[in-house]
Design an enzyme around this catalytic site. Structure first.
Site, mmCIF file in Angstrom:
data_model
loop_
_atom_site.group_PDB
_atom_site.id
_atom_site.type_symbol
_atom_site.label_atom_id
_atom_site.label_comp_id
_atom_site.label_asym_id
_atom_site.label_seq_id
_atom_site.Cartn_x
_atom_site.Cartn_y
_atom_site.Cartn_z
ATOM 1 N N ARG A 151 19.416 126.542 147.386
ATOM 2 C CA ARG A 151 18.962 127.856 146.914
ATOM 3 C C ARG A 151 17.934 128.477 147.864
ATOM 4 N NH1 ARG A 151 19.766 125.281 141.388
ATOM 5 N NH2 ARG A 151 18.274 123.798 142.184
ATOM 6 N N ASP A 171 23.234 119.945 156.195
ATOM 7 C CA ASP A 171 23.303 119.636 154.762
ATOM 8 C C ASP A 171 24.654 118.992 154.498
ATOM 9 O OD1 ASP A 171 23.521 119.623 151.972
ATOM 10 O OD2 ASP A 171 22.321 121.430 151.748
ATOM 11 N N ALA A 232 8.617 122.322 150.758
ATOM 12 C CA ALA A 232 9.480 121.668 149.754
ATOM 13 C C ALA A 232 8.704 120.562 149.036
ATOM 14 C CB ALA A 232 10.733 121.130 150.424
ATOM 15 N N ARG A 233 8.548 119.415 149.658
ATOM 16 C CA ARG A 233 7.814 118.304 149.045
ATOM 17 C C ARG A 233 7.089 117.517 150.128
ATOM 18 N NH1 ARG A 233 7.947 120.713 145.131
ATOM 19 N NH2 ARG A 233 8.615 120.147 143.036
ATOM 20 N N ASP A 257 2.874 123.408 152.874
ATOM 21 C CA ASP A 257 2.448 123.786 151.510
ATOM 22 C C ASP A 257 2.300 122.576 150.599
ATOM 23 O OD1 ASP A 257 1.853 125.688 149.432
ATOM 24 O OD2 ASP A 257 3.854 125.340 148.617
ATOM 25 N N GLU A 262 -0.843 114.864 146.745
ATOM 26 C CA GLU A 262 -1.279 115.950 145.860
ATOM 27 C C GLU A 262 -1.636 115.384 144.495
ATOM 28 O OE1 GLU A 262 1.663 119.013 145.387
ATOM 29 O OE2 GLU A 262 2.104 118.986 147.521
ATOM 30 N N HIS A 280 0.116 123.820 147.655
ATOM 31 C CA HIS A 280 1.325 123.928 146.827
ATOM 32 C C HIS A 280 1.365 125.294 146.128
ATOM 33 C CE1 HIS A 280 4.469 121.182 144.744
ATOM 34 N NE2 HIS A 280 4.879 122.445 144.692
ATOM 35 N N ALA A 283 5.159 128.575 144.549
ATOM 36 C CA ALA A 283 5.617 129.275 143.337
ATOM 37 C C ALA A 283 4.496 130.075 142.690
ATOM 38 C CB ALA A 283 6.163 128.258 142.350
HETATM 39 P P1 NAD Z 1 18.485 122.960 145.972
HETATM 40 O O1 NAD Z 1 18.832 121.777 145.161
HETATM 41 O O2 NAD Z 1 19.075 124.273 145.630
HETATM 42 O O3 NAD Z 1 18.850 122.668 147.509
HETATM 43 C C1 NAD Z 1 18.580 121.466 148.128
HETATM 44 C C2 NAD Z 1 19.626 121.248 149.211
HETATM 45 O O4 NAD Z 1 19.261 120.067 149.929
HETATM 46 C C3 NAD Z 1 21.027 121.013 148.637
HETATM 47 O O5 NAD Z 1 21.950 121.918 149.220
HETATM 48 C C4 NAD Z 1 21.337 119.576 149.013
HETATM 49 O O6 NAD Z 1 22.699 119.359 149.319
HETATM 50 C C5 NAD Z 1 20.466 119.392 150.238
HETATM 51 N N1 NAD Z 1 20.177 117.996 150.558
HETATM 52 C C6 NAD Z 1 19.951 116.970 149.695
HETATM 53 N N2 NAD Z 1 19.764 115.829 150.386
HETATM 54 C C7 NAD Z 1 19.884 116.143 151.703
HETATM 55 C C8 NAD Z 1 19.805 115.395 152.893
HETATM 56 N N3 NAD Z 1 19.567 114.078 152.886
HETATM 57 N N4 NAD Z 1 19.973 116.031 154.065
HETATM 58 C C9 NAD Z 1 20.208 117.372 154.103
HETATM 59 N N5 NAD Z 1 20.318 118.132 153.001
HETATM 60 C C10 NAD Z 1 20.156 117.520 151.819
HETATM 61 O O7 NAD Z 1 16.892 123.022 145.994
HETATM 62 P P2 NAD Z 1 15.995 124.333 146.174
HETATM 63 O O8 NAD Z 1 15.892 125.041 144.880
HETATM 64 O O9 NAD Z 1 16.439 125.079 147.367
HETATM 65 O O10 NAD Z 1 14.558 123.643 146.459
HETATM 66 C C11 NAD Z 1 14.316 123.030 147.705
HETATM 67 C C12 NAD Z 1 13.003 122.263 147.687
HETATM 68 O O11 NAD Z 1 11.920 123.165 147.453
HETATM 69 C C13 NAD Z 1 12.884 121.198 146.598
HETATM 70 O O12 NAD Z 1 12.233 120.068 147.142
HETATM 71 C C14 NAD Z 1 11.978 121.845 145.561
HETATM 72 O O13 NAD Z 1 11.305 120.904 144.779
HETATM 73 C C15 NAD Z 1 11.041 122.603 146.474
HETATM 74 N N6 NAD Z 1 10.291 123.710 145.871
HETATM 75 C C16 NAD Z 1 8.995 123.855 146.257
HETATM 76 C C17 NAD Z 1 8.261 124.908 145.758
HETATM 77 C C18 NAD Z 1 6.821 125.062 146.164
HETATM 78 O O14 NAD Z 1 6.037 125.555 145.362
HETATM 79 N N7 NAD Z 1 6.435 124.691 147.358
HETATM 80 C C19 NAD Z 1 8.826 125.819 144.856
HETATM 81 C C20 NAD Z 1 10.171 125.649 144.497
HETATM 82 C C21 NAD Z 1 10.904 124.585 145.024
HETATM 83 C C1 MLT Z 2 8.652 123.603 141.936
HETATM 84 O O1 MLT Z 2 9.293 122.577 142.171
HETATM 85 O O2 MLT Z 2 9.004 124.442 141.107
HETATM 86 C C2 MLT Z 2 7.438 123.857 142.725
HETATM 87 O O3 MLT Z 2 7.015 122.766 143.412
HETATM 88 C C3 MLT Z 2 6.386 124.647 142.076
HETATM 89 C C4 MLT Z 2 5.578 123.983 141.007
HETATM 90 O O4 MLT Z 2 5.840 122.893 140.596
HETATM 91 O O5 MLT Z 2 4.639 124.589 140.574
#
Ligand code: NAD
Ligand code: MLT
Length: 312
Positions: A151, A171, A232-233, A257, A262, A280, A283
């Site tokens: 996404r 991916d 991401a994480r 981020d 954390e 972080h 969001a």
């Molecule tokens: P998503 O599930 O839509 O997409 C993740 C993608 O990673 C998928 O297409 C999957 O096939 C791919 N993937 C999984 N394992 C893999 C690997 N070993 N190698 C390559 N690709 C691989 O997730 P998303 O909604 O796009 O979220 C992505 C990340 O962002 C997550 O870790 C989520 O927790 C994080 N996130 C962080 C924040 C923040 O506040 N910083 C906010 C929202 C999401």
């Molecule tokens: C999430 O996975 O949605 C983000 O890391 C944001 C949050 O947890 O606040």
């Protein structure tokens, strides 16, 4: 009367929606210690958390009355799914509600890291007007390597293509059609992405496979002076190894981020001037928090009533 405990900050709109339900009692308890939470959790039918509260085996053993875990956000890496499944506890989250904000923050970190924005700001704060050592990198014509074209990876693609970047992605879990849809070159291997990218941004979930996915060995395969982002994480890029690669000049700058420990700000990345760090905040916009708060409230209410839940 069903009881819900909310242990981390969600939007007032989300809390108000929960409290408006006549058949629910809602307690917002954001300052409980782990011990206090474990002691109180048997009272509750549902819990709403963000990323800090750890829902693990120890937690489930105490949560004898729990029916629903609501994760107000996207990643469910703080929730042990097996433990929930074997006890019939429903886990719901809000995977779409904050992705635009997370993507926009990624763009912000990428730009700040490529243009030394924070370093420059600190100099001006100390009343020094000097452009030496602050030369950045233009994005037009450069290659952005996205690890994880899900996404947020997809949203980032279209935004950075508008900057004139060529986007490539690694991916292995998605269909070729998704690469075609975004006009992204598919990398068959991670090495291919590492070798070709001027900027790398990782957007995978945190799993056993993706933790420490990028170590010193991987950084050595990159172009010298690569710029990197992690919104991401914490720990998808091993922090010690990233710090080493930055100190050795392999990685020119990093926008970060998320950290491994954390919410404690301890990481070798913190003291490096080439890093731009945020706590972080991906969001943390009004819009994302309202979306998340309302969505999680709706899902938890539906799950407690035994209704259909889209993100269970
Ligand atoms: P998503 O599930 O839509 O997409 C993740 C993608 O990673 C998928 O297409 C999957 O096939 C791919 N993937 C999984 N394992 C893999 C690997 N070993 N190698 C390559 N690709 C691989 O997730 P998303 O909604 O796009 O979220 C992505 C990340 O962002 C997550 O870790 C989520 O927790 C994080 N996130 C962080 C924040 C923040 O506040 N910083 C906010 C929202 C999401
Ligand atoms: C999430 O996975 O949605 C983000 O890391 C944001 C949050 O947890 O606040």
């Amino acid at each position: 009367m069903k009881k819900i405990i909310v242990t981390e900050k969600i939007s007032d709109k989300g809390v108000a929606l929960l409290k408006a339900q006549k058949d629910l009692q809602v307690d917002v308890e954001m300052n409980l210690s782990r011990e206090e939470l474990l002691k109180r959790i048997p009272e509750y039918d549902a819990i709403v958390v963000r990323s800090v509260t750890k829902i693990n085996e120890e937690f489930y053993e105490h949560a004898t009355n729990l029916k629903v875990v609501g994760r107000a956000g996207n990643g469910v890496d703080n929730i042990q799914m097996e433990g929930a499944t074997k006890r019939g506890i429903i886990v719901v989250n809000t995977p779409e509600s904050n992705i635009v904000s997370a993507c926009e923050h990624t763009v912000g970190l990428l730009l700040a890291s490529c243009r030394n924005t924070v370093k420059a700001h600190k100099m001006i704060e100390s009343r020094v007007w000097n452009r030496d050592g602050l030369k950045g990198m233009e994005l037009l014509g450069k290659t952005l390597g996205i690890i994880g074209l899900g996404r947020i990876g997809g949203l980032l693609t279209t935004r950075m293509q508008a900057f004139g970047m060529k986007v490539i992605a690694y991916d292995p879990y998605i269909a070729d059609a998704r690469f075609r849809k975004y006009n992204v070159k598919k990398c068959e291997t991670l090495d291919e992405l590492l070798k070709e990218s001027d900027v790398i941004s990782i957007h995978t979930p945190k799993t056993e496979e993706t933790m420490n996915m990028i170590t010193y060995k991987e950084w050595q395969k990159c172009k010298k002076g690569v710029r990197v982002v992690n919104c991401a994480r914490g720990g998808l890029y091993n922090e010690q190894d990233l710090a080493r690669a930055i100190r050795e000049g392999i990685v020119a700058s990093a926008g970060i981020d998320v950290l491994v420990d954390e919410p404690k700000p301890i990481s070798p990345l913190i003291d490096l001037p080439q890093c731009v760090l945020t706590p972080h905040l991906g969001a943390d916009t009004q819009e994302a928090q309202d979306n998340v708060g309302i969505a999680i409230a709706e899902e938890v209410i539906a799950a407690l009533r035994g209704e259909m839940v889209p993100n269970a």
